[in-house]
Scaffold this motif. Structure first.
Motif, short mmCIF file in Angstrom:
data_model
loop_
_atom_site.label_atom_id
_atom_site.label_comp_id
_atom_site.label_asym_id
_atom_site.label_seq_id
_atom_site.Cartn_x
_atom_site.Cartn_y
_atom_site.Cartn_z
N GLY A 130 0.79 -1.23 0.00
CA GLY A 130 0.00 0.00 0.00
C GLY A 130 0.82 1.28 0.00
O GLY A 130 0.34 2.32 0.43
N VAL A 131 2.06 1.21 -0.47
CA VAL A 131 2.94 2.38 -0.49
C VAL A 131 2.73 3.16 -1.79
O VAL A 131 2.50 2.57 -2.85
CB VAL A 131 4.42 1.95 -0.37
N THR A 132 2.81 4.49 -1.72
CA THR A 132 2.73 5.34 -2.91
C THR A 132 4.04 6.09 -3.07
O THR A 132 4.52 6.73 -2.12
CB THR A 132 1.57 6.35 -2.79
N ILE A 133 4.62 6.01 -4.26
CA ILE A 133 5.87 6.73 -4.58
C ILE A 133 5.60 7.58 -5.81
O ILE A 133 5.27 7.06 -6.89
CB ILE A 133 7.04 5.76 -4.81
N GLY A 134 5.72 8.90 -5.64
CA GLY A 134 5.31 9.84 -6.68
C GLY A 134 6.26 9.96 -7.86
O GLY A 134 7.39 9.44 -7.84
N LYS A 135 5.84 10.69 -8.87
CA LYS A 135 6.62 10.90 -10.09
C LYS A 135 7.91 11.67 -9.78
O LYS A 135 7.92 12.57 -8.95
CB LYS A 135 5.80 11.68 -11.12
N GLY A 136 8.98 11.28 -10.48
CA GLY A 136 10.24 11.98 -10.32
C GLY A 136 10.99 11.65 -9.04
O GLY A 136 12.07 12.19 -8.77
N THR A 137 10.44 10.77 -8.21
CA THR A 137 11.06 10.40 -6.93
C THR A 137 11.97 9.19 -7.13
O THR A 137 11.61 8.25 -7.86
CB THR A 137 9.99 10.09 -5.88
N THR A 138 13.15 9.20 -6.48
CA THR A 138 14.07 8.06 -6.51
C THR A 138 14.26 7.54 -5.10
O THR A 138 14.60 8.29 -4.18
CB THR A 138 15.43 8.47 -7.09
#
Length: 427
Positions: free
Chosen positions: A314-322
């Motif tokens: 259920g984790v969300t990792i946004g655009k452009g994130t490393t």
């Protein structure tokens, strides 16, 4: 009377203070591990895979999540009419009331529970180790040698031996001496804190030593039985075993899961690790996302780049994130254009946009250098980190923070920012 050949007593009441803010609200055995598991899943799975179907779980510190996770034992096939899993917290008695004050004291306070099953043998386990072991093979060794006590032991580098309880054996693996954390160890066979006792032997020793303050197996019960001539043997174990008692060992054990050929394999059919699972949707991997050598939990949405990391459910990792070399636990949300390196992010954390974790040079943590080290950044559960913040290495953040908590929009390496209600500590 119910009769069980062997029952297990699983010590799961530890605070795990060396895990810092990861265990401020949860017992160490309930800490998430490997994307979908909790640490206690490993000894519980070992029990059912070994044919041990009666397990008492002794809880004490922050037990809510642990109790909820175990429930009635369904995931481990431990929901039995006779036996199964039973959670055993400390309780009020007519004569006196006390917390569990030591490993053996906790077992002593549950003699009535063990008597219910009239076992031949009692298996003592710790709830905070990562390993796979067939306890039935250990029991066969115990019987074959006519032992009254068998201690699981594993070879460690001799220079590390002084950190452990050390057993000295003869050529038949009979224990001739036992040293608790010796300065000059005479052997490199370290006790794993896993014991099989003949029930009669254990019961007699617990009653004899009952008045000993903070009654402990390694310090009191084992030496007492040795002095009284109980036959003791060391069962040598050579598989993977990890005490994830520090942030660095916890991080390291997670990272080892994603090696090309992992030393500890979660994918073996014949020795499954069971856990409480939820009906989550599949992962969603965005069009421009990149994933390299990582574990991604169910229900996660990845729009950025994940490299060499363990991502929970259920984790969300946004655009452009490393996210690199990091552990992100369940239900955490990370915004866009962030950089995370060697971070341990607990459950239900919210990280804003353009946040950078693990930047700059290393510096010793100014409050707890023995906990927050090895260049890791640790964020406690349900924390909030606002947009545009940079946080250095060996630092720790916990609580709901605001931009005002970060002078110059940063927290330097080795700094601590812990907010609990209106309390704040920044060094």
């Amino acid at each position: 009377m119910i009769k069980k050949e062997m029952i297990a007593m699983l010590l799961a009441g530890g605070q795990g203070s060396r895990l810092g803010v990861l265990t401020s609200k949860v017992a160490k055995p309930a800490v998430a591990f490997g994307g979908k598991y909790r640490i206690i899943d490993f000894p519980l799975s070992n029990c059912i895979n070994s044919g041990v179907d009666t397990v008492g779980v002794l809880t004490q510190y922050q037990p809510l999540r642990l109790n909820t996770h175990i429930g009635i034992g369904i995931p481990w096939d431990l929901d039995r009419n006779i036996g199964g899993v039973t959670v055993l917290p400390p309780y009020e008695k007519s004569a006196n009331s006390e917390w569990y004050t030591g490993t053996a004291n906790a077992i002593y306070q549950n003699i009535d529970y063990m008597e219910t099953y009239n076992p031949e043998y009692v298996l003592i386990l710790s709830g905070d180790h990562i390993y796979k072991m067939d306890y039935e093979v250990m029991l066969d060794f115990h019987k074959a040698n006519g032992a009254e006590v068998t201690i699981a032991a594993m070879p460690v580098p001799i220079e590390e031996a002084k950190r452990f309880g050390i057993v000295i054996t003869d050529e038949d693996r009979k224990i001739i001496d036992f040293e608790e954390k010796p300065e000059n160890p005479r052997s490199n066979l370290a006790s794993m804190g896993i014991y099989i006792f003949n029930w009669k032997t254990l019961k007699k020793a617990l009653i004899a030593k009952a008045e000993q303050p903070a009654l402990d197996f390694g310090k009191h019960v084992i030496p007492y039985l040795h002095q009284n001539g109980s036959p003791m043997y060391a069962y040598e174990y050579n598989g993977y075993w990890k005490d994830v008692g520090t942030l660095h060992s916890y991080w390291e054990a997670n990272m080892e899961l994603i090696d090309i050929v992992p030393e500890f394999n979660l994918y073996e059919e014949y020795w499954k690790i069971y856990t409480r699972s939820f009906s989550l949707p599949p992962q969603y991997i965005g069009e421009n996302s990149t994933i390299e050598k990582s574990i991604i939990g169910a229900g996660s949405t990845i729009e950025g780049k994940v490299i060499n990391s363990v991502i929970g459910c259920g984790v969300t990792i946004g655009k452009g994130t490393t996210v690199r070399d990091s552990i992100i636990m369940n239900e955490t949300v990370i915004g866009e254009d962030c950089e995370l390196e060697k971070a341990i992010i607990a459950e239900n954390v919210i990280i804003g946009n353009d946040v950078h974790l693990g930047v700059g040079e290393e510096a010793d943590n100014e409050t707890d250098p023995h906990i927050y080290n090895h260049g890791l950044v640790t964020v406690g559960e349900k924390s909030v980190i606002p947009d545009h913040i940079s946080i250095g290495k060996n630092s720790v953040v916990a609580g709901i923070t605001s931009i005002e908590d970060f002078p110059d929009a940063q927290l330097g390496s080795g700094k601590t920012l812990i907010k609990a209600g209106d309390e704040q500590c920044e060094l």
